[in-house]
Enzyme design. Structure first.
Site, PDB file in Angstrom:
ATOM      1  N   SER A 170      17.012   5.981  -2.153  1.00 29.79           N
ATOM      2  CA  SER A 170      17.039   7.023  -3.179  1.00 29.79           C
ATOM      3  C   SER A 170      18.364   6.971  -3.934  1.00 29.79           C
ATOM      4  CB  SER A 170      16.920   8.363  -2.460  1.00 29.79           C
ATOM      5  OG  SER A 170      17.286   9.432  -3.301  1.00 29.79           O
ATOM      6  N   TYR A 216      20.213  14.235   4.539  1.00 30.16           N
ATOM      7  CA  TYR A 216      19.312  13.221   3.983  1.00 30.16           C
ATOM      8  C   TYR A 216      20.109  12.091   3.323  1.00 30.16           C
ATOM      9  CZ  TYR A 216      15.994  11.215   0.595  1.00 30.16           C
ATOM     10  OH  TYR A 216      15.248  10.361  -0.167  1.00 30.16           O
ATOM     11  N   SER A 217      21.089  12.477   2.473  1.00 30.38           N
ATOM     12  CA  SER A 217      21.935  11.491   1.800  1.00 30.38           C
ATOM     13  C   SER A 217      22.623  10.578   2.798  1.00 30.38           C
ATOM     14  CB  SER A 217      23.030  12.219   1.021  1.00 30.38           C
ATOM     15  OG  SER A 217      22.848  12.064  -0.333  1.00 30.38           O
ATOM     16  N   ALA A 218      23.130  11.167   3.882  1.00 31.54           N
ATOM     17  CA  ALA A 218      23.831  10.379   4.907  1.00 31.54           C
ATOM     18  C   ALA A 218      22.906   9.309   5.476  1.00 31.54           C
ATOM     19  CB  ALA A 218      24.339  11.297   6.023  1.00 31.54           C
ATOM     20  N   GLU A 271       3.891  15.479  -3.546  1.00 37.83           N
ATOM     21  CA  GLU A 271       3.766  16.907  -3.224  1.00 37.83           C
ATOM     22  C   GLU A 271       4.985  17.430  -2.494  1.00 37.83           C
ATOM     23  OE1 GLU A 271       0.116  18.125  -1.159  1.00 37.83           O
ATOM     24  OE2 GLU A 271      -0.931  16.914  -2.675  1.00 37.83           O
TER      25      GLU A 271
HETATM   26  N1  LIG Z   1       9.636  11.834  -3.823  1.00 36.67           N
HETATM   27  C1  LIG Z   1      10.865  11.680  -4.292  1.00 36.67           C
HETATM   28  O1  LIG Z   1      11.308  12.355  -5.242  1.00 36.67           O
HETATM   29  C2  LIG Z   1      11.744  10.623  -3.697  1.00 36.67           C
HETATM   30  C3  LIG Z   1      11.387   9.903  -2.586  1.00 36.67           C
HETATM   31  N2  LIG Z   1      12.217   8.913  -2.104  1.00 36.67           N
HETATM   32  C4  LIG Z   1      11.866   8.158  -0.915  1.00 36.67           C
HETATM   33  O2  LIG Z   1      10.534   7.704  -0.986  1.00 36.67           O
HETATM   34  C5  LIG Z   1       9.971   7.642   0.325  1.00 36.67           C
HETATM   35  C6  LIG Z   1       8.657   8.387   0.359  1.00 36.67           C
HETATM   36  O3  LIG Z   1       8.871   9.720  -0.050  1.00 36.67           O
HETATM   37  P1  LIG Z   1       7.635  10.691  -0.401  1.00 36.67           P
HETATM   38  O4  LIG Z   1       6.429   9.888  -0.650  1.00 36.67           O
HETATM   39  O5  LIG Z   1       8.117  11.652  -1.412  1.00 36.67           O
HETATM   40  O6  LIG Z   1       7.483  11.477   0.985  1.00 36.67           O
HETATM   41  P2  LIG Z   1       6.213  12.197   1.666  1.00 36.67           P
HETATM   42  O7  LIG Z   1       6.746  13.435   2.328  1.00 36.67           O
HETATM   43  O8  LIG Z   1       5.074  12.325   0.737  1.00 36.67           O
HETATM   44  O9  LIG Z   1       5.783  11.152   2.803  1.00 36.67           O
HETATM   45  C7  LIG Z   1       6.523  10.989   3.956  1.00 36.67           C
HETATM   46  C8  LIG Z   1       5.710  10.158   4.938  1.00 36.67           C
HETATM   47  O10 LIG Z   1       6.439  10.038   6.160  1.00 36.67           O
HETATM   48  C9  LIG Z   1       5.643  10.502   7.238  1.00 36.67           C
HETATM   49  N3  LIG Z   1       6.482  11.139   8.243  1.00 36.67           N
HETATM   50  C10 LIG Z   1       7.052  12.374   8.209  1.00 36.67           C
HETATM   51  N4  LIG Z   1       7.728  12.614   9.338  1.00 36.67           N
HETATM   52  C11 LIG Z   1       7.581  11.520  10.117  1.00 36.67           C
HETATM   53  C12 LIG Z   1       8.022  11.175  11.427  1.00 36.67           C
HETATM   54  N5  LIG Z   1       8.747  12.029  12.157  1.00 36.67           N
HETATM   55  N6  LIG Z   1       7.669   9.969  11.945  1.00 36.67           N
HETATM   56  C13 LIG Z   1       6.914   9.114  11.211  1.00 36.67           C
HETATM   57  N7  LIG Z   1       6.475   9.375   9.964  1.00 36.67           N
HETATM   58  C14 LIG Z   1       6.795  10.573   9.431  1.00 36.67           C
HETATM   59  C15 LIG Z   1       4.657  11.477   6.598  1.00 36.67           C
HETATM   60  O11 LIG Z   1       3.446  11.602   7.323  1.00 36.67           O
HETATM   61  P3  LIG Z   1       3.231  12.594   8.574  1.00 36.67           P
HETATM   62  O12 LIG Z   1       3.727  13.936   8.158  1.00 36.67           O
HETATM   63  O13 LIG Z   1       1.781  12.489   8.805  1.00 36.67           O
HETATM   64  O14 LIG Z   1       4.014  11.992   9.694  1.00 36.67           O
HETATM   65  C16 LIG Z   1       4.371  10.785   5.275  1.00 36.67           C
HETATM   66  O15 LIG Z   1       3.406   9.783   5.454  1.00 36.67           O
HETATM   67  C17 LIG Z   1      11.037   8.194   1.273  1.00 36.67           C
HETATM   68  O16 LIG Z   1      11.752   7.141   1.856  1.00 36.67           O
HETATM   69  C18 LIG Z   1      11.938   8.992   0.347  1.00 36.67           C
HETATM   70  O17 LIG Z   1      13.249   9.072   0.831  1.00 36.67           O
HETATM   71  C19 LIG Z   1      13.398   8.629  -2.721  1.00 36.67           C
HETATM   72  C20 LIG Z   1      13.793   9.316  -3.828  1.00 36.67           C
HETATM   73  C21 LIG Z   1      13.012  10.379  -4.392  1.00 36.67           C
HETATM   74  C1  LIG Z   2      22.848  11.992  -9.152  1.00 34.96           C
HETATM   75  C2  LIG Z   2      22.040  12.584  -8.108  1.00 34.96           C
HETATM   76  C3  LIG Z   2      22.657  12.743  -6.792  1.00 34.96           C
HETATM   77  C4  LIG Z   2      20.827  13.353  -8.279  1.00 34.96           C
HETATM   78  C5  LIG Z   2      19.913  13.277  -9.464  1.00 34.96           C
HETATM   79  C6  LIG Z   2      18.488  12.956  -9.190  1.00 34.96           C
HETATM   80  C7  LIG Z   2      17.776  13.985  -8.282  1.00 34.96           C
HETATM   81  C8  LIG Z   2      17.091  15.002  -9.145  1.00 34.96           C
HETATM   82  C9  LIG Z   2      16.808  13.326  -7.272  1.00 34.96           C
HETATM   83  C10 LIG Z   2      17.279  11.960  -6.777  1.00 34.96           C
HETATM   84  C11 LIG Z   2      16.839  11.846  -5.340  1.00 34.96           C
HETATM   85  C12 LIG Z   2      15.933  13.003  -5.072  1.00 34.96           C
HETATM   86  C13 LIG Z   2      15.636  13.474  -3.634  1.00 34.96           C
HETATM   87  C14 LIG Z   2      15.209  12.393  -2.710  1.00 34.96           C
HETATM   88  O1  LIG Z   2      15.689  11.293  -2.749  1.00 34.96           O
HETATM   89  C15 LIG Z   2      14.265  12.667  -1.673  1.00 34.96           C
HETATM   90  C16 LIG Z   2      13.922  13.925  -1.333  1.00 34.96           C
HETATM   91  C17 LIG Z   2      13.240  14.145  -0.039  1.00 34.96           C
HETATM   92  C18 LIG Z   2      12.013  14.974  -0.196  1.00 34.96           C
HETATM   93  O2  LIG Z   2      11.428  15.270   1.062  1.00 34.96           O
HETATM   94  C19 LIG Z   2      12.396  16.251  -0.939  1.00 34.96           C
HETATM   95  C20 LIG Z   2      12.962  15.947  -2.286  1.00 34.96           C
HETATM   96  C21 LIG Z   2      14.205  15.086  -2.247  1.00 34.96           C
HETATM   97  C22 LIG Z   2      15.330  15.899  -1.688  1.00 34.96           C
HETATM   98  C23 LIG Z   2      14.562  14.565  -3.678  1.00 34.96           C
HETATM   99  C24 LIG Z   2      15.013  15.673  -4.647  1.00 34.96           C
HETATM  100  C25 LIG Z   2      15.416  15.166  -6.032  1.00 34.96           C
HETATM  101  C26 LIG Z   2      16.494  14.109  -5.962  1.00 34.96           C
HETATM  102  C27 LIG Z   2      17.764  14.741  -5.425  1.00 34.96           C
END
Ligand SMILES: NC(=O)C1=CN([C@@H]2O[C@H](COP(=O)(O)OP(=O)(O)OC[C@H]3O[C@@H](n4cnc5c(N)ncnc54)[C@H](OP(=O)(O)O)[C@@H]3O)[C@@H](O)[C@H]2O)C=CC1
Ligand SMILES: CC(C)CCC[C@@H](C)[C@H]1CC[C@H]2[C@@H]3C(=O)C=C4C[C@@H](O)CC[C@]4(C)[C@H]3CC[C@]12C
Length: 263
Positions: free
Chosen positions: A140, A153-155, A191
């Protein structure tokens, strides 16, 4: 490029992971999916088979269990006798709010978001060396630039960059042809992300379907990094490199901080 390839996707029951599974299914790959919720995985597997996957199966379990990574890779070894691509995507639940002081949560999130990635990649490496395959690590912007309300999360995401960028160097030195692609994602319309941040972040999130496809493309083409959405991510990284304090203040100013939930 991915027809008939053997691919593991973690966190495939929802969000970006689920969309990656559907794209890979249309490309006629063999799929092994993981997440905790069996009922959701069953539905995703069914849909993958309808879409044309060469095969699709799942293993359910939580990635804070130290034995799960080995189990997943043994399943790949036993059913396919090898592996071409490992897509590491799952994350544990974390709230978008002021750091609460809960060190236990940080430890648990490190296990799920970081240590399990290391364990999965370690268990996969022998098969990936054999196939000259790929590791794809989903990270991310928050794993390159630290904004507020995501400290634990960032860490975990910064840790992934440290580990996998170092490992990439070692593979190159040892002439091991396994690629490592780190994906730096901005705000995506899953979502869980919208539920967590839409009351604080006014921006329009980018589509998860296109995001999933870009991750797969970058992995298949063995890119060092995927930036998605490309312009937002690249301009933030550029601004960060020459005016970090300006970027920090822009980020603080763009959030509706009065809406952050206090836990
Ligand atoms: N959406 C965003 O804005 C951003 C997302 N990302 C990255 O993209 C990736 C996907 O994110 P996103 O699709 O939004 O996340 P979701 O929350 O939609 O999906 C997370 C997935 O991980 C599974 N999961 C949750 N907890 C556990 C656990 N303890 N063990 C194993 N699996 C687990 C969930 O399924 P279940 O609950 O069934 O286990 C689900 O399939 C992540 O790596 C996230 O950091 C990065 C930047 C921004
Ligand atoms: C310069 C920046 C530090 C930020 C700008 C962009 C912002 C809006 C974007 C960049 C990365 C994004 C977060 C992310 O990576 C993953 C998750 C986990 C998920 O379960 C909940 C949402 C969350 C926290 C996202 C929230 C929105 C973030 C902060």
């Amino acid at each position: 490029m991915l027809r008939g390839k053997r691919v593991i996707v973690t966190g495939a029951s929802s969000g970006i992971g689920e969309q990656m599974a559907y794209h890979l299914a249309r490309m006629e790959a063999h799929l092994l999916l993981t997440a905790r919720t069996e009922a959701k995985l069953q539905k995703v597997v069914e849909r993958c088979l309808e879409l044309g996957a060469a095969s699709a199966r799942y293993i359910s379990g939580s990635m804070d269990s130290p034995s799960l990574p080995e189990e997943v890779l043994s399943e790949a070894e036993n059913t396919w006798g090898g592996l071409d691509m490992l897509i590491l995507n799952h994350i544990g639940q974390s709230s978008f709010s002021y750091f609460s002081g809960d060190v236990g949560h940080v430890r648990k999130l490190m296990d799920i978001n970081f240590v399990s990635y290391v364990a999965l990649a370690t268990a996969a490496l022998p098969m990936l060396k054999e196939s000259e395959g790929s590791i794809v690590v989903v990270s991310s912007i928050a794993g390159r630039i630290a904004g507020p309300f995501t400290a634990p999360y960032s860490a975990t995401k910064f840790a992934l960059d440290g580990f996998f960028s170092s490992l990439r160097q070692e593979l190159i030195i040892e002439k091991v042809n396994v690629s490592i692609t780190l994906c730096i994602l901005g705000y995506i319309n899953t979502e869980s992300a919208m539920r967590a941040v839409s009351h604080v972040i006014p921006d329009t999130p980018a589509p998860k379907e296109e995001c999933a496809l870009e991750i797969i493309r970058g992995g298949a083409l063995r890119w060092r990094e995927v930036h998605y959405p490309p312009r937002t991510v690249s301009s933030m990284l550029l601004l960060r490199s020459f005016a970090p304090e300006l970027l920090d203040s822009i980020v603080r100013g763009s959030y509706r901080v009065e809406n952050v939930r206090r836990t």
